[in-house]
Design an enzyme around this catalytic site. Structure first.
Site: not given
Ligand code: FCB
Length: 451
Positions: A167, A354
């Protein structure tokens, strides 16, 4: 029993974590300080003064955590490597004890039948590099490539695919533009060189990985951007926001150029940081997979303040997580089909790296943790993923965030994202109902594919 979904043969199931959020052991085995140690020590920076000093103590308890993963029947585990364990000052030879930790972790995963998928940078920059201006300094990109070589040389014989950055959008905006994450700089648009230098670091590291025959990915935080109305002003604002959040970190890698940021008063040299040849380098190593981190869509309206060409508008009428994030599962289908429409043949296979939600989970009197909201969140998003696959998007895997409740950055231990509850006083791990649900889903899916 969860119903198996119609997903491609060989679809991979995983969980994701990040070093600073789970490892603890910040002073052990020669680890140097990271920007998150420094930031978390700053009064008021993290809710209730929480820090990652102990976190889930995963550094010592990783065998138990790998056993939990094995219990889920995972194909893969996405974790991150703490750069300050490998190079305590961000430069120079590798710290053998730091490499040895990831060596043990990789071997434990392989023994459990789980493919390691490491991320090289998940926001914990060595403090010494921040002292030299962090990602605002072009040199950090070259340091990142050197660090990548040290780690790849040690683990590349057992780790087939690598994620360079996590990210870069969130790191730039929260860390350098708004100052709510480490390193806590509030530079607004002057933070843009931190975007370019991260992307340059990606390009340089990607070449290092490819030279060693390894697969290259990046994990981008992406969001479908919805204009608040059909008015021209709201639509223009949404286009500007989409360029900043999504295109800025994906176009240069997949298409070899930056998006139009003129709505921000920014030219194609991103505040003077782009040099001849940089874009070629950023795009030179084609991605083997695009990692997509998806949490929610974003609704954008025309600006109310001068300074930025957009305002964020609330998404109404949907459930919200404990973090107050809107729950919009179909946004994942919208995002994935949108990526396919936008990039066409230039889009590599996608893996969801994620996706998950924070719920205020606590064990009941009988010790069990029931988290129906998380199960509903995951089920809804997996349906949306399957719908995108049915519409022809090439999605190869799903890694949920997260295995364990952990240190959620500026929120400290207040947001619980885990399939496994962690009591941070005792370090006791308790699998939640969602853990059993995910395990059963994976089992059902595998049975279907093996039929
Ligand atoms: C993302 C991050 C991860 C975690 C999630 C909830 O932005 O990459 O580390 O904090 O959010």
């Amino acid at each position: 029993m969860p119903q198996p979904l119609d997903l491609p043969q060989g679809f991979r199931w995983g969980v994701s974590t990040a070093a600073y959020q789970i490892e603890g052991a910040v002073d052990e085995d020669g680890r140097g300080p990271s920007i998150w140690d420094t930031f978390a020590a700053r009064p008021g920076a993290v809710r209730d003064g929480h820090t990652g000093a102990v976190a889930c103590d995963h550094y010592h308890r990783y065998p138990e955590d790998v056993a939990l993963m094995q219990g889920l029947g995972l194909d893969g585990y996405r974790f991150s490597i703490a750069w300050p364990r490998i190079q305590p000052t961000g430069a120079g030879p590798a710290n053998p004890a730091g490499l040895a930790f990831y060596d043990r972790l990789v071997d434990a995963l392989l023994t459990a039948g789980i493919t390691p998928l490491p991320t090289l940078f998940h926001w914990d920059l060595p403090q010494a590099l921040e002292d030299a201006d962090g990602w605002l300094n072009r040199d950090t990109a070259y340091r990142f490539a050197e660090y990548t070589a040290l780690v790849a040389d040690r683990l590349g014989d057992r780790v087939p695919a690598w994620i360079t950055l996590n990210e870069p959008f969130v790191h730039m905006v929260y860390g350098y533009a708004m100052g709510i994450h480490a390193p806590g700089r509030a530079l607004m648009l002057d933070a843009l060189p931190a975007a370019h230098h991260q992307l340059l670091g990606h390009g340089l590291a990607a070449a290092v990985l490819r030279e060693r025959g390894l697969d290259v990915m990046i994990a981008n935080n992406l969001t479908p951007v919805r204009p608040a109305s059909s008015s021209e002003a709201d639509q223009a604002a949404a286009t500007a926001y989409d360029a900043l959040h999504n295109r800025l970190f994906t176009d240069p890698i997949l298409l070899g150029h930056y998006p139009d940021l003129s709505a921000f008063g920014v030219g194609p040299d991103l505040g003077g940081s782009v040099r001849d040849g940089d874009l070629k380098l950023i795009a030179a190593t084609p991605l083997d997979g695009l990692g997509v981190n998806y949490y929610n869509p974003t609704r954008i309206a025309a600006p109310t303040d001068p300074g930025l060409p957009f305002t964020e508008a609330p998404i109404e009428g949907v459930p919200r997580t404990a973090f107050d994030w809107p729950v919009v599962p179909d946004g994942l289908r919208e995002l994935l089909t949108g990526l396919r429409d936008r990039y066409g043949a230039a889009l590599p296979p996608v893996t969801i790296t994620e996706n998950g939600c924070s719920v205020a989970d606590e064990p009941a009197a009988d010790g069990t943790v029931s988290d129906p909201d998380r199960i509903a969140y995951l089920a809804g998003h997996l349906d949306a993923l399957a719908a995108a696959v049915a519409e022809g998007v090439d999605v190869r895997g799903y890694f949920t965030w997260s295995l364990l409740d952990n240190f959620e950055w500026a929120e400290g231990y207040h947001q619980r994202f885990g399939l496994v509850h962690v009591d941070f006083e005792t370090q006791r791990r308790t699998p939640k109902a969602s853990y059993a649900w995910y395990r059963d889903l994976i089992t059902a899916h595998r049975a279907l594919q093996e039929r």
